[in-house]
Write a protein that holds these residues in place. Structure first.
Motif, PDB file in Angstrom:
ATOM      1  N   ARG A 297     -29.159  52.362 -70.890  1.00  0.00           N
ATOM      2  CA  ARG A 297     -28.252  51.211 -71.024  1.00  0.00           C
ATOM      3  C   ARG A 297     -26.824  51.537 -70.599  1.00  0.00           C
ATOM      4  NH1 ARG A 297     -30.360  47.246 -75.434  1.00  0.00           N
ATOM      5  NH2 ARG A 297     -32.562  47.748 -75.287  1.00  0.00           N
ATOM      6  N   GLN A 298     -26.407  52.775 -70.797  1.00  0.00           N
ATOM      7  CA  GLN A 298     -25.079  53.226 -70.374  1.00  0.00           C
ATOM      8  C   GLN A 298     -25.220  54.600 -69.709  1.00  0.00           C
ATOM      9  OE1 GLN A 298     -22.762  52.990 -74.025  1.00  0.00           O
ATOM     10  NE2 GLN A 298     -21.816  51.132 -73.234  1.00  0.00           N
ATOM     11  N   PRO A 299     -25.806  54.625 -68.502  1.00  0.00           N
ATOM     12  CA  PRO A 299     -26.058  55.912 -67.842  1.00  0.00           C
ATOM     13  C   PRO A 299     -24.768  56.645 -67.488  1.00  0.00           C
ATOM     14  CG  PRO A 299     -26.587  54.085 -66.384  1.00  0.00           C
ATOM     15  CD  PRO A 299     -26.231  53.493 -67.713  1.00  0.00           C
ATOM     16  N   ARG A 300     -24.792  57.954 -67.645  1.00  0.00           N
ATOM     17  CA  ARG A 300     -23.647  58.805 -67.329  1.00  0.00           C
ATOM     18  C   ARG A 300     -23.914  59.686 -66.107  1.00  0.00           C
ATOM     19  NH1 ARG A 300     -20.538  55.775 -70.385  1.00  0.00           N
ATOM     20  NH2 ARG A 300     -20.740  56.125 -72.601  1.00  0.00           N
ATOM     21  N   LEU A 301     -25.195  59.873 -65.780  1.00  0.00           N
ATOM     22  CA  LEU A 301     -25.544  60.719 -64.646  1.00  0.00           C
ATOM     23  C   LEU A 301     -25.769  59.892 -63.388  1.00  0.00           C
ATOM     24  CD1 LEU A 301     -28.074  63.157 -66.378  1.00  0.00           C
ATOM     25  CD2 LEU A 301     -25.713  63.640 -65.738  1.00  0.00           C
TER      26      LEU A 301
ATOM     27  N   GLY B  55     -26.461  50.257 -54.259  1.00  0.00           N
ATOM     28  CA  GLY B  55     -27.403  51.360 -54.408  1.00  0.00           C
ATOM     29  C   GLY B  55     -27.157  52.144 -55.683  1.00  0.00           C
ATOM     30  N   LEU B  56     -27.424  53.439 -55.626  1.00  0.00           N
ATOM     31  CA  LEU B  56     -27.305  54.322 -56.782  1.00  0.00           C
ATOM     32  C   LEU B  56     -26.347  55.460 -56.466  1.00  0.00           C
ATOM     33  CD1 LEU B  56     -31.114  54.564 -57.565  1.00  0.00           C
ATOM     34  CD2 LEU B  56     -29.444  53.168 -58.762  1.00  0.00           C
ATOM     35  N   ARG B  57     -25.728  55.997 -57.515  1.00  0.00           N
ATOM     36  CA  ARG B  57     -24.803  57.120 -57.332  1.00  0.00           C
ATOM     37  C   ARG B  57     -25.020  58.128 -58.446  1.00  0.00           C
ATOM     38  NH1 ARG B  57     -19.214  54.999 -56.966  1.00  0.00           N
ATOM     39  NH2 ARG B  57     -19.511  54.598 -59.165  1.00  0.00           N
ATOM     40  N   PHE B  58     -25.138  59.405 -58.076  1.00  0.00           N
ATOM     41  CA  PHE B  58     -25.136  60.488 -59.057  1.00  0.00           C
ATOM     42  C   PHE B  58     -23.671  60.804 -59.309  1.00  0.00           C
ATOM     43  CE2 PHE B  58     -25.718  64.313 -61.302  1.00  0.00           C
ATOM     44  CZ  PHE B  58     -27.049  64.347 -61.720  1.00  0.00           C
ATOM     45  N   GLU B  59     -23.228  60.601 -60.547  1.00  0.00           N
ATOM     46  CA  GLU B  59     -21.809  60.751 -60.879  1.00  0.00           C
ATOM     47  C   GLU B  59     -21.403  62.223 -60.867  1.00  0.00           C
ATOM     48  OE1 GLU B  59     -19.827  58.308 -60.928  1.00  0.00           O
ATOM     49  OE2 GLU B  59     -21.289  56.688 -61.015  1.00  0.00           O
ATOM     50  N   VAL B  60     -20.257  62.494 -60.263  1.00  0.00           N
ATOM     51  CA  VAL B  60     -19.757  63.863 -60.133  1.00  0.00           C
ATOM     52  C   VAL B  60     -19.281  64.407 -61.467  1.00  0.00           C
ATOM     53  CG1 VAL B  60     -18.049  65.326 -58.995  1.00  0.00           C
ATOM     54  CG2 VAL B  60     -19.178  63.502 -57.723  1.00  0.00           C
ATOM     55  N   GLU B  61     -18.623  63.563 -62.243  1.00  0.00           N
ATOM     56  CA  GLU B  61     -18.185  64.006 -63.572  1.00  0.00           C
ATOM     57  C   GLU B  61     -18.317  62.859 -64.559  1.00  0.00           C
ATOM     58  OE1 GLU B  61     -13.441  63.784 -63.095  1.00  0.00           O
ATOM     59  OE2 GLU B  61     -14.371  65.530 -62.165  1.00  0.00           O
ATOM     60  N   MET B  62     -18.355  63.229 -65.824  1.00  0.00           N
ATOM     61  CA  MET B  62     -18.482  62.208 -66.863  1.00  0.00           C
ATOM     62  C   MET B  62     -17.206  61.374 -66.923  1.00  0.00           C
ATOM     63  SD  MET B  62     -20.372  64.332 -69.864  1.00  0.00           S
ATOM     64  CE  MET B  62     -21.036  62.960 -70.756  1.00  0.00           C
ATOM     65  N   THR B  63     -17.380  60.108 -67.206  1.00  0.00           N
ATOM     66  CA  THR B  63     -16.221  59.227 -67.346  1.00  0.00           C
ATOM     67  C   THR B  63     -15.528  59.513 -68.666  1.00  0.00           C
ATOM     68  OG1 THR B  63     -17.516  57.520 -68.418  1.00  0.00           O
ATOM     69  CG2 THR B  63     -17.360  57.423 -66.007  1.00  0.00           C
ATOM     70  N   ALA B  64     -14.335  59.004 -68.839  1.00  0.00           N
ATOM     71  CA  ALA B  64     -13.596  59.185 -70.094  1.00  0.00           C
ATOM     72  C   ALA B  64     -14.394  58.644 -71.268  1.00  0.00           C
ATOM     73  CB  ALA B  64     -12.233  58.485 -70.013  1.00  0.00           C
ATOM     74  N   ASP B  65     -15.105  57.521 -71.060  1.00  0.00           N
ATOM     75  CA  ASP B  65     -15.945  56.966 -72.122  1.00  0.00           C
ATOM     76  C   ASP B  65     -17.043  57.942 -72.518  1.00  0.00           C
ATOM     77  OD1 ASP B  65     -14.479  54.663 -72.078  1.00  0.00           O
ATOM     78  OD2 ASP B  65     -15.893  53.564 -70.813  1.00  0.00           O
ATOM     79  N   ALA B  66     -17.663  58.578 -71.525  1.00  0.00           N
ATOM     80  CA  ALA B  66     -18.744  59.522 -71.790  1.00  0.00           C
ATOM     81  C   ALA B  66     -18.226  60.727 -72.537  1.00  0.00           C
ATOM     82  CB  ALA B  66     -19.392  59.949 -70.484  1.00  0.00           C
ATOM     83  N   THR B  67     -17.054  61.201 -72.165  1.00  0.00           N
ATOM     84  CA  THR B  67     -16.481  62.376 -72.810  1.00  0.00           C
ATOM     85  C   THR B  67     -16.174  62.084 -74.280  1.00  0.00           C
ATOM     86  OG1 THR B  67     -15.491  62.951 -70.704  1.00  0.00           O
ATOM     87  CG2 THR B  67     -14.694  64.107 -72.625  1.00  0.00           C
ATOM     88  N   SER B  68     -15.632  60.913 -74.552  1.00  0.00           N
ATOM     89  CA  SER B  68     -15.258  60.619 -75.929  1.00  0.00           C
ATOM     90  C   SER B  68     -16.469  60.312 -76.803  1.00  0.00           C
ATOM     91  CB  SER B  68     -14.289  59.426 -75.977  1.00  0.00           C
ATOM     92  OG  SER B  68     -14.912  58.265 -75.458  1.00  0.00           O
ATOM     93  N   SER B  69     -17.577  59.854 -76.194  1.00  0.00           N
ATOM     94  CA  SER B  69     -18.747  59.533 -77.015  1.00  0.00           C
ATOM     95  C   SER B  69     -19.737  60.696 -77.058  1.00  0.00           C
ATOM     96  CB  SER B  69     -19.442  58.281 -76.486  1.00  0.00           C
ATOM     97  OG  SER B  69     -19.951  58.514 -75.201  1.00  0.00           O
ATOM     98  N   ALA B  70     -19.475  61.747 -76.316  1.00  0.00           N
ATOM     99  CA  ALA B  70     -20.399  62.884 -76.298  1.00  0.00           C
ATOM    100  C   ALA B  70     -20.233  63.756 -77.514  1.00  0.00           C
ATOM    101  CB  ALA B  70     -20.197  63.714 -75.022  1.00  0.00           C
TER     102      ALA B  70
END
Length: 115
Positions: free
Chosen positions: A88-92, A100-115
């Motif tokens: 539902r909220q992919p980080r990778l 299309g699709l993208r493999f994210e290079v780094e985690m977003t600020a949202d991902a960092t704070s919720s990790a």
């Protein structure tokens, strides 16, 4: 896909070894089917760039005609689950609507704070 053979690719905490067709998330090896591996490899080899569904169908499934995006969506769902990426909220691997699709290079600020 051939130009990337032989080089271990690591983005975020996912590592892919094309020569042995093995994948890890952190220290844990992730067992992927042949098509799942090819999908991850096609995306991580171009990390940070949007890869169109047409490119994925050509590179992963070897077809030059457009059939259905359901094939990609089904495999993507399996890959996200195996990698532990929230569907539902992919980080990778993120979907860029209409492109299309993208493999994210780094985690977003949202991902960092919720990790």
């Amino acid at each position: 896909m051939r130009p990337y053979l032989g080089h271990v690719i690591e983005v975020q905490d996912v590592r892919v070894d094309p020569s042995t067709r093995r994948t890890w998330r952190g220290d844990r090896e992730i067992l992927l089917s042949r098509k799942e591996f090819d999908l991850v490899h096609a995306l991580i080899a171009r990390a940070g760039s949007v890869v169109s569904r047409e490119e994925l169908m050509r590179d992963v499934w070897g077809v030059t005609f457009w059939t259905s995006s359901k094939t990609i969506d089904v495999h993507l769902g399996w890959v996200r689950r195996k990698l532990g990426d929230d569907t539902r909220q992919p980080r990778l691997i993120t979907t860029i609507r209409g492109r299309g699709l993208r493999f994210e290079v780094e985690m977003t600020a949202d991902a960092t704070s919720s990790a």
